[in-house]
Design a protein around this motif. Structure first.
Motif, PDB file in Angstrom:
ATOM      1  N   SER A   3      -6.719   0.845  13.630  1.00 50.07           N
ATOM      2  CA  SER A   3      -5.275   0.870  13.899  1.00 50.07           C
ATOM      3  C   SER A   3      -4.797  -0.483  14.387  1.00 50.07           C
ATOM      4  O   SER A   3      -3.769  -1.000  13.933  1.00 50.07           O
ATOM      5  N   MET A   4      -5.564  -1.070  15.317  1.00 49.09           N
ATOM      6  CA  MET A   4      -5.188  -2.365  15.875  1.00 49.09           C
ATOM      7  C   MET A   4      -5.848  -3.520  15.121  1.00 49.09           C
ATOM      8  O   MET A   4      -5.171  -4.490  14.755  1.00 49.09           O
ATOM      9  N   VAL A   5      -7.148  -3.412  14.886  1.00 49.98           N
ATOM     10  CA  VAL A   5      -7.897  -4.529  14.293  1.00 49.98           C
ATOM     11  C   VAL A   5      -7.390  -4.871  12.903  1.00 49.98           C
ATOM     12  O   VAL A   5      -7.338  -6.050  12.517  1.00 49.98           O
ATOM     13  N   VAL A   6      -6.983  -3.881  12.131  1.00 48.87           N
ATOM     14  CA  VAL A   6      -6.516  -4.120  10.764  1.00 48.87           C
ATOM     15  C   VAL A   6      -4.992  -4.006  10.669  1.00 48.87           C
ATOM     16  O   VAL A   6      -4.295  -4.970  10.351  1.00 48.87           O
ATOM     17  N   HIS A   7      -4.464  -2.830  10.960  1.00 49.47           N
ATOM     18  CA  HIS A   7      -3.053  -2.560  10.656  1.00 49.47           C
ATOM     19  C   HIS A   7      -2.091  -3.279  11.593  1.00 49.47           C
ATOM     20  O   HIS A   7      -1.144  -3.938  11.136  1.00 49.47           O
ATOM     21  N   ALA A   8      -2.296  -3.133  12.891  1.00 57.96           N
ATOM     22  CA  ALA A   8      -1.399  -3.824  13.819  1.00 57.96           C
ATOM     23  C   ALA A   8      -1.491  -5.326  13.615  1.00 57.96           C
ATOM     24  O   ALA A   8      -0.464  -6.022  13.593  1.00 57.96           O
ATOM     25  N   LEU A   9      -2.698  -5.830  13.443  1.00 55.35           N
ATOM     26  CA  LEU A   9      -2.861  -7.270  13.249  1.00 55.35           C
ATOM     27  C   LEU A   9      -2.123  -7.740  12.000  1.00 55.35           C
ATOM     28  O   LEU A   9      -1.390  -8.723  12.027  1.00 55.35           O
ATOM     29  N   GLY A  10      -2.289  -7.022  10.885  1.00 55.87           N
ATOM     30  CA  GLY A  10      -1.616  -7.403   9.646  1.00 55.87           C
ATOM     31  C   GLY A  10      -0.107  -7.337   9.770  1.00 55.87           C
ATOM     32  O   GLY A  10       0.613  -8.246   9.330  1.00 55.87           O
ATOM     33  N   GLY A  11       0.408  -6.270  10.391  1.00 54.30           N
ATOM     34  CA  GLY A  11       1.851  -6.129  10.535  1.00 54.30           C
ATOM     35  C   GLY A  11       2.451  -7.170  11.454  1.00 54.30           C
ATOM     36  O   GLY A  11       3.569  -7.656  11.216  1.00 54.30           O
ATOM     37  N   ILE A  12       1.718  -7.533  12.501  1.00 53.33           N
ATOM     38  CA  ILE A  12       2.227  -8.529  13.442  1.00 53.33           C
ATOM     39  C   ILE A  12       2.138  -9.928  12.850  1.00 53.33           C
ATOM     40  O   ILE A  12       3.049 -10.754  13.030  1.00 53.33           O
ATOM     41  N   ILE A  13       1.069 -10.228  12.128  1.00 53.77           N
ATOM     42  CA  ILE A  13       0.968 -11.527  11.447  1.00 53.77           C
ATOM     43  C   ILE A  13       2.112 -11.691  10.450  1.00 53.77           C
ATOM     44  O   ILE A  13       2.615 -12.798  10.237  1.00 53.77           O
ATOM     45  N   ALA A  14       2.538 -10.593   9.837  1.00 57.08           N
ATOM     46  CA  ALA A  14       3.616 -10.656   8.845  1.00 57.08           C
ATOM     47  C   ALA A  14       4.943 -11.089   9.450  1.00 57.08           C
ATOM     48  O   ALA A  14       5.764 -11.720   8.774  1.00 57.08           O
ATOM     49  N   LEU A  15       5.177 -10.760  10.721  1.00 53.59           N
ATOM     50  CA  LEU A  15       6.477 -11.051  11.334  1.00 53.59           C
ATOM     51  C   LEU A  15       6.818 -12.540  11.325  1.00 53.59           C
ATOM     52  O   LEU A  15       7.934 -12.902  10.897  1.00 53.59           O
ATOM     53  N   PRO A  16       5.942 -13.445  11.761  1.00 54.72           N
ATOM     54  CA  PRO A  16       6.285 -14.868  11.678  1.00 54.72           C
ATOM     55  C   PRO A  16       6.558 -15.334  10.252  1.00 54.72           C
ATOM     56  O   PRO A  16       7.469 -16.145  10.020  1.00 54.72           O
ATOM     57  N   ALA A  17       5.783 -14.819   9.284  1.00 57.88           N
ATOM     58  CA  ALA A  17       6.012 -15.195   7.889  1.00 57.88           C
ATOM     59  C   ALA A  17       7.395 -14.766   7.431  1.00 57.88           C
ATOM     60  O   ALA A  17       8.110 -15.524   6.759  1.00 57.88           O
ATOM     61  N   ILE A  18       7.798 -13.556   7.800  1.00 58.92           N
ATOM     62  CA  ILE A  18       9.114 -13.035   7.422  1.00 58.92           C
ATOM     63  C   ILE A  18      10.226 -13.869   8.046  1.00 58.92           C
ATOM     64  O   ILE A  18      11.222 -14.216   7.397  1.00 58.92           O
ATOM     65  N   LEU A  19      10.064 -14.217   9.324  1.00 58.01           N
ATOM     66  CA  LEU A  19      11.087 -14.995  10.028  1.00 58.01           C
ATOM     67  C   LEU A  19      11.174 -16.418   9.495  1.00 58.01           C
ATOM     68  O   LEU A  19      12.279 -16.976   9.368  1.00 58.01           O
ATOM     69  N   LEU A  20      10.032 -17.017   9.177  1.00 60.77           N
ATOM     70  CA  LEU A  20      10.037 -18.375   8.637  1.00 60.77           C
ATOM     71  C   LEU A  20      10.659 -18.431   7.236  1.00 60.77           C
ATOM     72  O   LEU A  20      11.266 -19.423   6.856  1.00 60.77           O
ATOM     73  N   LEU A  21      10.503 -17.355   6.485  1.00 60.15           N
ATOM     74  CA  LEU A  21      11.097 -17.284   5.142  1.00 60.15           C
ATOM     75  C   LEU A  21      12.605 -17.060   5.189  1.00 60.15           C
ATOM     76  O   LEU A  21      13.363 -17.622   4.404  1.00 60.15           O
ATOM     77  N   GLY A  22      13.035 -16.199   6.097  1.00 61.66           N
ATOM     78  CA  GLY A  22      14.436 -15.808   6.119  1.00 61.66           C
ATOM     79  C   GLY A  22      14.686 -14.661   5.155  1.00 61.66           C
ATOM     80  O   GLY A  22      13.839 -14.329   4.313  1.00 61.66           O
TER      81      GLY A  22
ATOM     82  N   THR B 177      -3.897  -7.803  20.617  1.00 61.93           N
ATOM     83  CA  THR B 177      -3.597  -7.833  19.180  1.00 61.93           C
ATOM     84  C   THR B 177      -2.254  -8.501  18.920  1.00 61.93           C
ATOM     85  O   THR B 177      -2.115  -9.309  17.993  1.00 61.93           O
ATOM     86  N   THR B 178      -1.264  -8.174  19.740  1.00 58.79           N
ATOM     87  CA  THR B 178       0.083  -8.731  19.572  1.00 58.79           C
ATOM     88  C   THR B 178       0.099 -10.240  19.774  1.00 58.79           C
ATOM     89  O   THR B 178       0.652 -10.987  18.950  1.00 58.79           O
ATOM     90  N   VAL B 179      -0.507 -10.686  20.853  1.00 60.94           N
ATOM     91  CA  VAL B 179      -0.514 -12.118  21.158  1.00 60.94           C
ATOM     92  C   VAL B 179      -1.282 -12.888  20.091  1.00 60.94           C
ATOM     93  O   VAL B 179      -0.824 -13.931  19.598  1.00 60.94           O
ATOM     94  N   TYR B 180      -2.445 -12.378  19.712  1.00 61.97           N
ATOM     95  CA  TYR B 180      -3.260 -13.071  18.702  1.00 61.97           C
ATOM     96  C   TYR B 180      -2.545 -13.086  17.356  1.00 61.97           C
ATOM     97  O   TYR B 180      -2.492 -14.116  16.673  1.00 61.97           O
ATOM     98  N   GLY B 181      -1.972 -11.952  16.955  1.00 61.03           N
ATOM     99  CA  GLY B 181      -1.306 -11.864  15.654  1.00 61.03           C
ATOM    100  C   GLY B 181      -0.106 -12.782  15.548  1.00 61.03           C
ATOM    101  O   GLY B 181       0.078 -13.475  14.537  1.00 61.03           O
ATOM    102  N   LEU B 182       0.728 -12.806  16.577  1.00 58.91           N
ATOM    103  CA  LEU B 182       1.907 -13.682  16.557  1.00 58.91           C
ATOM    104  C   LEU B 182       1.495 -15.152  16.539  1.00 58.91           C
ATOM    105  O   LEU B 182       2.057 -15.957  15.788  1.00 58.91           O
ATOM    106  N   SER B 183       0.510 -15.507  17.358  1.00 53.38           N
ATOM    107  CA  SER B 183       0.053 -16.899  17.421  1.00 53.38           C
ATOM    108  C   SER B 183      -0.532 -17.336  16.090  1.00 53.38           C
ATOM    109  O   SER B 183      -0.184 -18.396  15.549  1.00 53.38           O
ATOM    110  N   ALA B 184      -1.425 -16.514  15.544  1.00 52.31           N
ATOM    111  CA  ALA B 184      -2.069 -16.850  14.266  1.00 52.31           C
ATOM    112  C   ALA B 184      -1.053 -16.925  13.140  1.00 52.31           C
ATOM    113  O   ALA B 184      -1.111 -17.819  12.278  1.00 52.31           O
ATOM    114  N   GLY B 185      -0.083 -15.997  13.131  1.00 53.28           N
ATOM    115  CA  GLY B 185       0.923 -15.981  12.077  1.00 53.28           C
ATOM    116  C   GLY B 185       1.798 -17.218  12.095  1.00 53.28           C
ATOM    117  O   GLY B 185       2.056 -17.828  11.042  1.00 53.28           O
ATOM    118  N   TYR B 186       2.252 -17.604  13.268  1.00 49.02           N
ATOM    119  CA  TYR B 186       3.114 -18.789  13.355  1.00 49.02           C
ATOM    120  C   TYR B 186       2.354 -20.065  13.009  1.00 49.02           C
ATOM    121  O   TYR B 186       2.877 -20.954  12.326  1.00 49.02           O
TER     122      TYR B 186
END
Length: 407
Positions: free
Chosen positions: A168-187, A358-367
């Motif tokens: 739930s966290m290692v795969v799904h939460a991580l993937g969904g949170i990593i996606a957020l910076p990509a989405i924001l950077l794209l617009g 998971t949240t902190v790592y995912g956001l940091s890695a994504g950005y």
């Protein structure tokens, strides 16, 4: 002695087959990701949706084989073929099984950045996600490299290790949170928000979306049940909990989504995302509640994300995978308790800590990842390419080429 050797050989053979079946079922889930996205995006972007997922899986295979699996599990797979024969290739099928989890990260991100991201930076990101970003986190929670010491520290400070049976966290939460910076950077996509007002883009093909959801539901039983990685520890509880969470998600999607087919089919996935972490320790009634709450989270958070925050997350991967992955991790710490008919041995504090980590790592890695790729390649298609559609702009063909031919 011979009987014992024969029994040991049989168990080894069954474990190889068990993991292989699980790996193939999860490989099939990637078809579900592809059709779910193809059914959601506009017709001019359906080919790109299908191509991204199949190329993702191939790039992830190379990256995880050479870099990711050794990082997470301290096992190097580059050795003579004969070295695998004594164990019947058990380590290889374990790699295959865990590779499919790694490949899910890019497949999740794909749904969030759909219809406007360049192909080269997207695929490049997939290599680093499967080769470095995901394996480092996997090593911390599941792997052999960092997990024993780290989980011992978590247990000492919070009462129990972080429990995440099937990701739930290692795969799904991580993937969904990593996606957020990509989405924001794209617009947002062109035309999605005009003069501050939301203009929703309708789902293009409900049958394709439904097909994707069904494929994912079926494959998810391999995702969850085979996470035991050993046929001697296979659990019917995991299977039935997965089923009950699916039912809770579908019913919740129907009720909270007001019969909307998109919410109903994604509600099933929300329930499955959330049950992964605690599927081996919660009661089936608890699993149903987890799925029901997950559907509510998805519906409410999707609408809030799209309409209030004006974040153009095309498939809603941040609420579906990100938030529900976090909910699933925390829910394992609630419904896994013995007083709620759970198995016990889990700490709510540990699960909350795992969600925060998971949240902190995912956001940091994504950005870091997508910010770097934006600086090097640029992330977004040009306005002309986006208007034309990624199918023609990137792949030079549409999903319906006969419509362009004048007879």
């Amino acid at each position: 002695m011979l009987a014992e050797q024969g029994l040991s050989h049989l168990i080894q053979s069954l474990n190889v087959l068990y993991l292989l079946i699980g790996a193939v079922m999860i490989l099939g889930m990637h078809a579900g990701f592809a059709f779910l996205e193809a059914g959601t995006v506009r017709r001019k972007n359906q080919v790109n949706a299908l191509v991204k997922i199949i190329v993702d899986a191939s790039v992830a295979t190379v990256a995880y084989f050479l870099i990711g699996y050794p990082i997470a599990h301290k096992v190097f797979l580059l050795k003579p073929a004969a070295d695998y024969l004594p164990t019947q290739g058990l380590e290889l099928v374990r790699f295959f099984f865990l590779l499919m989890f790694a490949a899910c990260i890019s497949a999740i991100v794909s749904g969030g950045v759909a219809e406007r991201m360049k192909f080269k930076p997207y695929i490049t990101a997939g290599f680093f996600l499967a080769g470095i970003v995901y394996p480092l986190f996997e090593a911390l929670i599941w792997g052999e490299r960092f997990s024993p010491e780290f989980q011992s520290w978590v247990k000492h400070n919070f009462g129990a290790p972080i429990h995440d049976f099937a990701g739930s966290m290692v795969v799904h939460a991580l993937g969904g949170i990593i996606a957020l910076p990509a989405i924001l950077l794209l617009g947002p996509r062109m035309g999605r928000y005009v003069e501050g007002k939301s203009r929703p883009i309708p789902i293009s093909n409900i049958p394709l979306l439904a097909l994707g959801s069904w494929i994912l539901i079926i494959g998810w039983f391999g995702f969850n049940v085979m996470s035991s990685q050993n046929i001697e520890t296979i659990s019917g509880l995991v299977a039935v909990n997965s089923l009950m969470a699916t039912a809770g998600g579908i019913i919740g999607g129907t009720l909270f989504g007001k019969n909307d087919p998109g919410f109903i089919h994604n509600g099933a996935l929300a329930g499955l995302v959330a049950i992964c972490a605690g599927s081996d320790i919660v009661n089936p009634v608890g699993a149903f509640v987890i799925g029901l709450v997950a559907a509510w989270i998805f519906v409410k958070a999707f609408v809030y994300e799209q309409e209030k925050l004006k974040i153009d997350d095309v498939l809603g991967v941040v609420p579906l995978h990100g938030l529900n992955g976090l909910w699933g991790g925390i829910a394992a710490g609630i419904f896994g308790q013995k007083f709620l008919w759970g198995v016990g041995g889990v700490s709510l504090l540990s699960q909350i800590f795992g969600a925060l980590l998971t949240t902190v790592y995912g956001l940091s890695a994504g950005y870091i990842l997508y910010g770097t790729l934006k600086a090097i390649f640029g992330l977004r298609l040009s306005e002309e390419e986006e208007f034309q559609g990624s199918d023609l702009s990137i792949h030079h063909i549409t999903a319906y080429p006969e419509e362009r031919i004048k007879f």
